[in-house]
Design a protein around this motif. Sequence first.
Motif, PDB file in Angstrom:
ATOM      1  N   VAL A 164       0.846  -1.350  -0.392  1.00 23.47           N
ATOM      2  CA  VAL A 164      -0.016   0.086  -0.183  1.00 23.47           C
ATOM      3  C   VAL A 164       1.059   1.502  -0.018  1.00 23.47           C
ATOM      4  CG1 VAL A 164      -2.362   1.385   0.955  1.00 23.47           C
ATOM      5  CG2 VAL A 164      -1.653  -1.308   1.567  1.00 23.47           C
ATOM      6  N   TYR A 165       0.744   2.039  -0.764  1.00 19.50           N
ATOM      7  CA  TYR A 165       1.840   3.630  -1.419  1.00 19.50           C
ATOM      8  C   TYR A 165       0.701   4.438  -1.027  1.00 19.50           C
ATOM      9  CZ  TYR A 165       4.470   0.048  -3.912  1.00 19.50           C
ATOM     10  OH  TYR A 165       5.330  -1.105  -3.881  1.00 19.50           O
ATOM     11  N   PRO A 166       1.624   5.424  -0.536  1.00 12.43           N
ATOM     12  CA  PRO A 166       0.599   6.302  -0.412  1.00 12.43           C
ATOM     13  C   PRO A 166       0.288   7.945  -1.085  1.00 12.43           C
ATOM     14  CG  PRO A 166       2.862   7.082   0.907  1.00 12.43           C
ATOM     15  CD  PRO A 166       2.650   5.097   0.154  1.00 12.43           C
ATOM     16  N   GLY A 167       1.656   7.006  -2.744  1.00 12.94           N
ATOM     17  CA  GLY A 167       1.043   8.528  -3.633  1.00 12.94           C
ATOM     18  C   GLY A 167       1.514   7.190  -5.030  1.00 12.94           C
ATOM     19  N   ASP A 168       1.530   7.791  -5.470  1.00 15.09           N
ATOM     20  CA  ASP A 168       2.580   7.416  -7.386  1.00 15.09           C
ATOM     21  C   ASP A 168       3.589   6.049  -6.303  1.00 15.09           C
ATOM     22  OD1 ASP A 168       3.175   6.742  -9.620  1.00 15.09           O
ATOM     23  OD2 ASP A 168       3.209   8.776 -10.250  1.00 15.09           O
ATOM     24  N   PRO A 169       3.551   4.909  -6.437  1.00 15.00           N
ATOM     25  CA  PRO A 169       4.663   4.238  -6.549  1.00 15.00           C
ATOM     26  C   PRO A 169       6.193   4.436  -7.585  1.00 15.00           C
ATOM     27  CG  PRO A 169       2.781   2.870  -6.868  1.00 15.00           C
ATOM     28  CD  PRO A 169       2.038   4.347  -7.430  1.00 15.00           C
ATOM     29  N   LEU A 170       5.880   5.712  -8.598  1.00 15.31           N
ATOM     30  CA  LEU A 170       6.946   5.675  -8.869  1.00 15.31           C
ATOM     31  C   LEU A 170       8.065   7.033  -8.250  1.00 15.31           C
ATOM     32  CD1 LEU A 170       6.101   6.005 -13.143  1.00 15.31           C
ATOM     33  CD2 LEU A 170       7.717   4.143 -11.540  1.00 15.31           C
ATOM     34  N   ARG A 171       7.066   7.268  -7.753  1.00 15.05           N
ATOM     35  CA  ARG A 171       7.674   8.495  -6.386  1.00 15.05           C
ATOM     36  C   ARG A 171       7.862   7.977  -5.471  1.00 15.05           C
ATOM     37  NH1 ARG A 171       4.217  13.114  -7.372  1.00 15.05           N
ATOM     38  NH2 ARG A 171       5.768  14.260  -6.314  1.00 15.05           N
ATOM     39  N   TYR A 172       6.850   7.276  -4.211  1.00 13.20           N
ATOM     40  CA  TYR A 172       6.963   6.918  -2.602  1.00 13.20           C
ATOM     41  C   TYR A 172       7.081   5.148  -2.802  1.00 13.20           C
ATOM     42  CZ  TYR A 172       4.103  11.589  -2.697  1.00 13.20           C
ATOM     43  OH  TYR A 172       3.664  12.398  -2.715  1.00 13.20           O
ATOM     44  N   HIS A 173       7.196   4.978  -1.537  1.00 10.28           N
ATOM     45  CA  HIS A 173       7.464   3.367  -1.041  1.00 10.28           C
ATOM     46  C   HIS A 173       6.503   3.187  -1.140  1.00 10.28           C
ATOM     47  CE1 HIS A 173      12.289   3.147  -1.879  1.00 10.28           C
ATOM     48  NE2 HIS A 173      12.438   4.450  -1.268  1.00 10.28           N
ATOM     49  N   SER A 174       6.487   2.223  -0.779  1.00  8.97           N
ATOM     50  CA  SER A 174       4.989   1.969   0.382  1.00  8.97           C
ATOM     51  C   SER A 174       5.026   1.753   1.540  1.00  8.97           C
ATOM     52  CB  SER A 174       4.913  -0.413   0.284  1.00  8.97           C
ATOM     53  OG  SER A 174       6.088  -0.560   0.536  1.00  8.97           O
ATOM     54  N   HIS A 175       3.961   2.354   2.616  1.00 13.16           N
ATOM     55  CA  HIS A 175       4.387   1.824   4.273  1.00 13.16           C
ATOM     56  C   HIS A 175       3.593   0.644   4.768  1.00 13.16           C
ATOM     57  CE1 HIS A 175       4.541   6.939   4.143  1.00 13.16           C
ATOM     58  NE2 HIS A 175       5.017   6.063   3.417  1.00 13.16           N
ATOM     59  N   PHE A 176       2.853   0.106   4.261  1.00  8.36           N
ATOM     60  CA  PHE A 176       1.901  -0.806   4.600  1.00  8.36           C
ATOM     61  C   PHE A 176       2.038  -1.791   3.249  1.00  8.36           C
ATOM     62  CE2 PHE A 176      -0.244   3.540   6.267  1.00  8.36           C
ATOM     63  CZ  PHE A 176      -0.085   3.205   7.145  1.00  8.36           C
ATOM     64  N   VAL A 177       1.807  -3.390   4.477  1.00 12.27           N
ATOM     65  CA  VAL A 177       0.961  -4.494   3.920  1.00 12.27           C
ATOM     66  C   VAL A 177      -0.068  -4.530   3.948  1.00 12.27           C
ATOM     67  CG1 VAL A 177       2.092  -7.183   3.421  1.00 12.27           C
ATOM     68  CG2 VAL A 177       4.575  -5.105   3.883  1.00 12.27           C
ATOM     69  N   ALA A 178      -0.989  -5.491   3.601  1.00 12.01           N
ATOM     70  CA  ALA A 178      -2.217  -5.731   3.418  1.00 12.01           C
ATOM     71  C   ALA A 178      -2.967  -7.015   3.433  1.00 12.01           C
ATOM     72  CB  ALA A 178      -3.356  -4.653   3.050  1.00 12.01           C
ATOM     73  N   THR A 179      -3.408  -7.608   4.843  1.00  8.93           N
ATOM     74  CA  THR A 179      -3.465  -8.999   4.043  1.00  8.93           C
ATOM     75  C   THR A 179      -5.043  -8.613   4.858  1.00  8.93           C
ATOM     76  OG1 THR A 179      -1.361  -9.392   5.539  1.00  8.93           O
ATOM     77  CG2 THR A 179      -3.326 -11.270   5.440  1.00  8.93           C
ATOM     78  N   VAL A 180      -5.726  -9.408   3.872  1.00  3.87           N
ATOM     79  CA  VAL A 180      -7.276  -9.101   3.890  1.00  3.87           C
ATOM     80  C   VAL A 180      -7.953 -10.768   4.910  1.00  3.87           C
ATOM     81  CG1 VAL A 180      -9.517  -9.781   2.874  1.00  3.87           C
ATOM     82  CG2 VAL A 180      -7.062  -8.012   1.826  1.00  3.87           C
ATOM     83  N   LEU A 181      -8.867 -10.674   5.586  1.00  5.40           N
ATOM     84  CA  LEU A 181      -8.926 -11.673   6.197  1.00  5.40           C
ATOM     85  C   LEU A 181     -10.321 -12.054   5.593  1.00  5.40           C
ATOM     86  CD1 LEU A 181      -9.029 -10.400  10.488  1.00  5.40           C
ATOM     87  CD2 LEU A 181      -6.979 -11.803   9.056  1.00  5.40           C
TER      88      LEU A 181
END
Length: 291
Positions: free
Chosen positions: A225-242
């Motif tokens: 999960v990225y806070p903006g364009d993945p070409l400009r930002y690193h991801s902040h979260f890894v999401a797992t769905v229950l």
Amino acid sequence: MTIPIHVSHQRAFIWDVDRTLPHLSQQNVFLGLPLVLMPEEVVLLVDKQLAVLVDDLSAHRTPTAAQIEAWDQVWKKDIAQQVARLEREASVGKEDRSMSEAAVEKRKAREEKRRLAIIQKQQAEGESADSVFAPPPAPPPESSAGQPASSNIAYSVAVPTTSEEHAWYNQEGSTYATLEAARSAGIWSYPATEEEVAKCAVFRDLWEQGYYMGGGSKFGGEWLVYPGDPLRYHSHFVATVLASPTAPLRPMEIVAHGRLGTATKKAHLLCGYDPATKKVAYFSVEWAGFG
């Protein structure tokens, strides 16, 4: 304008035939092979009426002999035009090289004339010609301008490949604007389970909050999960769905998510969807209290 998403064997692609050929010098996510979409992306785009699904199998028609002959004539005509253009460009380049070679010959002639003038001046002043280092003038090199051009000339020819030009590819009657219509036609079945419904709901909720999602299997989750364009930002979260609000979750899974998230400098999101209230809940897991 809606985006056509081409579906083949329950997989969704966005592609442009002009961007998927090996003659392109650069191959990346923008200029490369067809882009495979995540199923959650497809569901979101169709629900938002931003895209339609195209059944590629039924959109391809069997061409008639007349259609193949007509396309072949257009293809040959286009190649002839490109070859003629390249030959004109090659002749212009040859003239430029000839002018450069002529300038080099003139400069060499001037230098030789200046050297001979110095020798003559020294001889006129009484100096011995033997004492002057004056090697005989070297014969000028033969200009390559007069040499016949090689008959083996390589040309790079682009073949006309725009899919709209093919009369045997027609999306009419093979396009579906809703997931229900595509499901009835048998070309798309996602989401089919409770877990897949939850993934689509979480993906949509994150997208509506402005986040960008990418594949997260390498980090132990559904998406990065990225806070903006993945070409400009690193991801902040890894999401797992229950799968459901009551789905069991072992303590060791929480420990593993926390360790992996800390090692990769991300927080792990445990995402749950309640179909009764149509709401998504998030829990962030990360290590704390070190040092």
